[in-house]
Design a protein around this motif. Sequence first.
Motif, PDB file in Angstrom:
ATOM      1  N   LYS A   1       0.817  -1.171   0.148  1.00 15.16           N
ATOM      2  CA  LYS A   1       0.169   0.045  -0.075  1.00 15.16           C
ATOM      3  C   LYS A   1       0.753   1.283  -0.022  1.00 15.16           C
ATOM      4  O   LYS A   1       0.646   2.283  -0.745  1.00 15.16           O
ATOM      5  N   GLU A   2       2.115   1.123   0.914  1.00 18.11           N
ATOM      6  CA  GLU A   2       2.900   2.480   0.867  1.00 18.11           C
ATOM      7  C   GLU A   2       3.352   2.563  -0.710  1.00 18.11           C
ATOM      8  O   GLU A   2       3.758   3.931  -1.119  1.00 18.11           O
ATOM      9  N   THR A   3       3.867   1.471  -1.241  1.00 21.67           N
ATOM     10  CA  THR A   3       4.436   1.502  -2.636  1.00 21.67           C
ATOM     11  C   THR A   3       3.373   2.242  -3.537  1.00 21.67           C
ATOM     12  O   THR A   3       3.951   2.974  -4.275  1.00 21.67           O
ATOM     13  N   TRP A   4       2.164   1.992  -3.530  1.00 25.66           N
ATOM     14  CA  TRP A   4       1.100   2.659  -4.382  1.00 25.66           C
ATOM     15  C   TRP A   4       0.871   3.963  -3.993  1.00 25.66           C
ATOM     16  O   TRP A   4       0.613   4.801  -4.884  1.00 25.66           O
ATOM     17  N   ALA A   5       0.793   4.352  -2.934  1.00 27.98           N
ATOM     18  CA  ALA A   5       0.562   5.530  -2.317  1.00 27.98           C
ATOM     19  C   ALA A   5       1.824   6.648  -2.815  1.00 27.98           C
ATOM     20  O   ALA A   5       1.728   7.673  -3.194  1.00 27.98           O
ATOM     21  N   ALA A   6       3.009   5.974  -2.879  1.00 31.63           N
ATOM     22  CA  ALA A   6       3.992   6.652  -3.253  1.00 31.63           C
ATOM     23  C   ALA A   6       4.101   7.098  -4.826  1.00 31.63           C
ATOM     24  O   ALA A   6       4.472   7.934  -5.287  1.00 31.63           O
ATOM     25  N   ALA A   7       3.785   5.852  -5.630  1.00 28.74           N
ATOM     26  CA  ALA A   7       3.273   5.878  -7.077  1.00 28.74           C
ATOM     27  C   ALA A   7       2.315   6.970  -7.322  1.00 28.74           C
ATOM     28  O   ALA A   7       2.342   7.734  -8.273  1.00 28.74           O
ATOM     29  N   THR A   8       1.346   7.070  -6.577  1.00 29.81           N
ATOM     30  CA  THR A   8       0.282   8.070  -6.709  1.00 29.81           C
ATOM     31  C   THR A   8       0.588   9.572  -6.659  1.00 29.81           C
ATOM     32  O   THR A   8       0.449  10.373  -7.082  1.00 29.81           O
ATOM     33  N   TRP A   9       1.602   9.617  -5.281  1.00 30.98           N
ATOM     34  CA  TRP A   9       1.996  11.036  -5.168  1.00 30.98           C
ATOM     35  C   TRP A   9       3.014  11.483  -6.318  1.00 30.98           C
ATOM     36  O   TRP A   9       2.846  12.629  -6.833  1.00 30.98           O
ATOM     37  N   LEU A  10       3.708  10.582  -6.925  1.00 33.27           N
ATOM     38  CA  LEU A  10       4.602  10.792  -7.808  1.00 33.27           C
ATOM     39  C   LEU A  10       3.871  11.062  -9.112  1.00 33.27           C
ATOM     40  O   LEU A  10       4.309  12.020  -9.856  1.00 33.27           O
ATOM     41  N   GLY A  11       2.752  10.563  -9.355  1.00 34.36           N
ATOM     42  CA  GLY A  11       1.963  10.963 -10.651  1.00 34.36           C
ATOM     43  C   GLY A  11       1.577  12.247 -10.488  1.00 34.36           C
ATOM     44  O   GLY A  11       1.449  13.110 -11.733  1.00 34.36           O
ATOM     45  N   TYR A  12       0.948  12.655  -9.315  1.00 32.88           N
ATOM     46  CA  TYR A  12       0.295  14.160  -9.428  1.00 32.88           C
ATOM     47  C   TYR A  12       1.497  15.056  -9.105  1.00 32.88           C
ATOM     48  O   TYR A  12       1.204  16.247  -9.902  1.00 32.88           O
ATOM     49  N   LEU A  13       2.726  14.731  -8.662  1.00 30.66           N
ATOM     50  CA  LEU A  13       3.823  15.627  -8.727  1.00 30.66           C
ATOM     51  C   LEU A  13       4.247  15.753 -10.159  1.00 30.66           C
ATOM     52  O   LEU A  13       4.629  16.917 -10.409  1.00 30.66           O
TER      53      LEU A  13
END
Length: 263
Positions: free
Chosen positions: A203-215
Amino acid sequence: MIGWNHLVYFGAVAIVCWIVGACAALRGRRKPAFAVVWTLLGSAVFMAFIAGMWVSLERPPLRTVGETRLWYSLFVTMAGAMVYGRWRYRWILLFSTLMSAVFICINILSPQIHDKTLMPALQSVWFIPHVVVYMFAYALLGAVTLFALYLWLRPSRKEPSADEMRLCDELVRTGSAFLCAGMVMGALWAKQAWGDFWTWDPKETWAAATWLGYLLYIHLRGTRRIGHNAAFALIVFSFLLLQMCWWGVNYLPSAQGASMHVY
């Protein structure tokens, strides 16, 4: 006591109020406060249901995916009212109403088991603010995704105006700010519960991927290195990453028996 079986009644009243607000906005009434008031009235009704569930369960209704959908339905309509009140975009209340109604119907048709117990990891001061902030971020980012899809696929294929793109940018920035706050709270919670700020749990890995997408969207839009169509595609792609982070990770083989976030 208010229980899960009362959702259909509170949900129906809330949806009617949201529809009245959305119709008022679409008709272009001269007093936009009318649409905002009806939308917020529906949100107040739905908030009353969430509060009643909180009292009945003797804990915040935030433990299961179904319970978080309640907060999402609440916040996405509040986000729609905020956007309409600020930018007067007439379609946004229809978008938020449809999204909220879909999630309410999912919860009615597929109820989950709800009890009063909370596992030790959830008995933390960070539990409520972390999940609530995340749900508000998800609501804002859900609203901008629907808006981007409308601009991208509208039949006229008219070039989006500067105001429309500014609205997308503002919603992504604001949603991402709440996303960052939620991640920081989650890291502090993880340190308290499991002894480390970040463990690259699925879940943390997907959270990081989501954050990077919007960044990436914020960076490319800020430097004007991305066209409108590519910007809309990136918003939709990032929202798909968000869905994986929110509930999709629960169905991944890598998360079964290994993720600390699957309860």
